[in-house]
Design a protein around this motif. Structure first.
Motif, PDB file in Angstrom:
ATOM      1  N   SER A 227      35.916  40.066  45.146  1.00 20.37           N
ATOM      2  CA  SER A 227      35.257  41.291  44.691  1.00 20.37           C
ATOM      3  C   SER A 227      36.216  42.144  43.863  1.00 20.37           C
ATOM      4  N   VAL A 228      36.978  41.512  43.019  1.00 16.88           N
ATOM      5  CA  VAL A 228      37.969  42.203  42.201  1.00 16.88           C
ATOM      6  C   VAL A 228      37.297  42.709  40.928  1.00 16.88           C
ATOM      7  N   PRO A 229      37.538  43.979  40.561  1.00 20.16           N
ATOM      8  CA  PRO A 229      36.994  44.451  39.284  1.00 20.16           C
ATOM      9  C   PRO A 229      37.673  43.733  38.119  1.00 20.16           C
ATOM     10  N   ASP A 230      37.088  43.816  36.943  1.00 21.32           N
ATOM     11  CA  ASP A 230      37.667  43.156  35.769  1.00 21.32           C
ATOM     12  C   ASP A 230      39.086  43.627  35.484  1.00 21.32           C
ATOM     13  N   SER A 231      39.350  44.905  35.703  1.00 20.37           N
ATOM     14  CA  SER A 231      40.707  45.420  35.522  1.00 20.37           C
ATOM     15  C   SER A 231      40.973  46.499  36.562  1.00 20.37           C
ATOM     16  N   LEU A 232      42.211  46.574  36.989  1.00 20.82           N
ATOM     17  CA  LEU A 232      42.603  47.497  38.033  1.00 20.82           C
ATOM     18  C   LEU A 232      43.991  48.034  37.705  1.00 20.82           C
ATOM     19  N   ARG A 233      44.086  49.349  37.488  1.00 16.77           N
ATOM     20  CA  ARG A 233      45.369  49.980  37.162  1.00 16.77           C
ATOM     21  C   ARG A 233      46.218  50.142  38.410  1.00 16.77           C
ATOM     22  N   SER A 234      47.522  50.045  38.213  1.00 16.70           N
ATOM     23  CA  SER A 234      48.456  50.294  39.304  1.00 16.70           C
ATOM     24  C   SER A 234      48.430  51.785  39.643  1.00 16.70           C
ATOM     25  N   PRO A 235      48.943  52.182  40.818  1.00 19.99           N
ATOM     26  CA  PRO A 235      48.876  53.596  41.225  1.00 19.99           C
ATOM     27  C   PRO A 235      49.470  54.573  40.203  1.00 19.99           C
ATOM     28  N   ASN A 236      50.569  54.210  39.564  1.00 16.15           N
ATOM     29  CA  ASN A 236      51.184  55.094  38.564  1.00 16.15           C
ATOM     30  C   ASN A 236      50.645  54.850  37.158  1.00 16.15           C
ATOM     31  N   GLY A 237      49.791  53.864  37.008  1.00 23.26           N
ATOM     32  CA  GLY A 237      49.172  53.594  35.720  1.00 23.26           C
ATOM     33  C   GLY A 237      50.010  52.819  34.728  1.00 23.26           C
ATOM     34  N   THR A 238      51.183  52.331  35.132  1.00 25.53           N
ATOM     35  CA  THR A 238      52.047  51.613  34.193  1.00 25.53           C
ATOM     36  C   THR A 238      51.663  50.153  34.021  1.00 25.53           C
ATOM     37  N   LEU A 239      51.022  49.573  35.042  1.00 27.85           N
ATOM     38  CA  LEU A 239      50.623  48.168  34.989  1.00 27.85           C
ATOM     39  C   LEU A 239      49.109  48.058  35.110  1.00 27.85           C
ATOM     40  N   LEU A 240      48.585  46.974  34.582  1.00 34.09           N
ATOM     41  CA  LEU A 240      47.157  46.710  34.629  1.00 34.09           C
ATOM     42  C   LEU A 240      46.950  45.266  35.064  1.00 34.09           C
ATOM     43  N   ALA A 241      46.147  45.072  36.088  1.00 30.43           N
ATOM     44  CA  ALA A 241      45.777  43.726  36.529  1.00 30.43           C
ATOM     45  C   ALA A 241      44.405  43.422  35.948  1.00 30.43           C
ATOM     46  N   ARG A 242      44.315  42.331  35.206  1.00 34.95           N
ATOM     47  CA  ARG A 242      43.040  41.906  34.618  1.00 34.95           C
ATOM     48  C   ARG A 242      42.644  40.569  35.214  1.00 34.95           C
ATOM     49  N   VAL A 243      41.413  40.512  35.678  1.00 34.20           N
ATOM     50  CA  VAL A 243      40.900  39.269  36.253  1.00 34.20           C
ATOM     51  C   VAL A 243      39.783  38.769  35.360  1.00 34.20           C
ATOM     52  N   SER A 244      39.862  37.508  34.998  1.00 29.65           N
ATOM     53  CA  SER A 244      38.816  36.905  34.177  1.00 29.65           C
ATOM     54  C   SER A 244      38.411  35.580  34.804  1.00 29.65           C
ATOM     55  N   THR A 245      37.186  35.195  34.557  1.00 31.23           N
ATOM     56  CA  THR A 245      36.687  33.928  35.085  1.00 31.23           C
ATOM     57  C   THR A 245      36.771  32.883  33.987  1.00 31.23           C
ATOM     58  N   ALA A 246      37.518  31.843  34.272  1.00 27.47           N
ATOM     59  CA  ALA A 246      37.701  30.752  33.318  1.00 27.47           C
ATOM     60  C   ALA A 246      36.699  29.639  33.634  1.00 27.47           C
ATOM     61  N   GLU A 247      36.972  28.466  33.123  1.00 25.84           N
ATOM     62  CA  GLU A 247      36.077  27.332  33.328  1.00 25.84           C
ATOM     63  C   GLU A 247      35.907  27.002  34.803  1.00 25.84           C
ATOM     64  N   ALA A 248      34.734  26.574  35.163  1.00 25.60           N
ATOM     65  CA  ALA A 248      34.369  26.131  36.516  1.00 25.60           C
ATOM     66  C   ALA A 248      34.543  27.230  37.560  1.00 25.60           C
ATOM     67  N   GLY A 249      34.542  28.495  37.149  1.00 26.40           N
ATOM     68  CA  GLY A 249      34.620  29.591  38.104  1.00 26.40           C
ATOM     69  C   GLY A 249      36.015  29.978  38.535  1.00 26.40           C
ATOM     70  N   LEU A 250      37.032  29.362  37.979  1.00 22.44           N
ATOM     71  CA  LEU A 250      38.420  29.695  38.304  1.00 22.44           C
ATOM     72  C   LEU A 250      38.710  31.124  37.870  1.00 22.44           C
ATOM     73  N   ARG A 251      39.249  31.924  38.782  1.00 21.01           N
ATOM     74  CA  ARG A 251      39.553  33.328  38.486  1.00 21.01           C
ATOM     75  C   ARG A 251      41.022  33.453  38.124  1.00 21.01           C
ATOM     76  N   ARG A 252      41.291  33.888  36.905  1.00 17.04           N
ATOM     77  CA  ARG A 252      42.643  34.004  36.364  1.00 17.04           C
ATOM     78  C   ARG A 252      43.071  35.471  36.421  1.00 17.04           C
ATOM     79  N   LEU A 253      44.334  35.704  36.755  1.00 15.26           N
ATOM     80  CA  LEU A 253      44.887  37.054  36.841  1.00 15.26           C
ATOM     81  C   LEU A 253      45.991  37.224  35.814  1.00 15.26           C
TER      82      LEU A 253
END
Length: 184
Positions: free
Chosen positions: A42-68
């Motif tokens: 249940s990860v959102p497409d993007s999630l900022r770190s608490p201080n806002g310096t980093l961004l985690a992006r999750v995308s769905t690749a082939e066959a449902g594989l979730r890439r970070l």
């Protein structure tokens, strides 16, 4: 966190999420039994770190594989790419790092810690069940629930562990189980 606080916070979360009466009853029963409910995958497409310096992006690749991808927002560059099956993730306080769980279908199951200061990643909880030939690295499912700042630079991670992913109904959300705790 004492049992009363856990029960109240769990009930508040279930009520705020607009769940059905049946789900609310199940949440109260689970909390009373010392269990916890958490959401896998249940990860959102993007999630900022608490201080806002980093961004985690999750995308769905082939066959449902979730890439970070973890990106430095100031420099606009990718710091780290995880191509395994990312189940869910949580930022640690003060941009110390990111904790993420990897599922057994496309990856080596476990809970991993990306140390943002050092730029390194290590597995902090490994799979316990490696006897299934269909899952040579383990069939375990880990679901991250919360991160709690404990002071003195310590953080407590709460998660659920299920010994075999095939025994978990991932269509039923949230998942409920006995919480485990790890200090980082």
């Amino acid at each position: 966190m004492n049992t009363t606080t856990l029960v109240l916070s769990l009930i508040a979360c279930v009520v705020a999420c607009g769940s059905s009466a049946q789900e609310k009853r199940e949440a109260r029963v689970s909390a009373a039994l010392g269990q916890r409910s958490c959401m896998p995958y249940s990860v959102p497409d993007s999630l900022r770190s608490p201080n806002g310096t980093l961004l985690a992006r999750v995308s769905t690749a082939e066959a449902g594989l979730r890439r970070l991808d973890i990106m430095n927002r100031r420099q606009g560059q990718v710091v780290l790419t995880i191509t395994e099956d990312v189940a869910n993730l949580l930022w640690l306080p003060d941009d110390r790092g990111l904790v993420y769980a990897v599922g057994p279908v496309y990856g080596v199951p476990g809970i991993y810690l990306f140390d943002a200061r050092m730029g390194t990643t290590r597995r902090v909880v490994a799979a316990r069940s490696t006897s299934d030939a269909g899952y040579p690295d383990g069939a375990d499912l880990f679901v991250l629930c919360s991160v709690e700042h404990m002071g003195s630079g310590k953080v407590a991670l709460e998660y659920l562990w299920f010994p075999h992913i095939d025994s978990v109904d991932l269509r039923r959300r949230p998942l409920t189980g006995t919480p485990h705790r790890l200090e980082l």
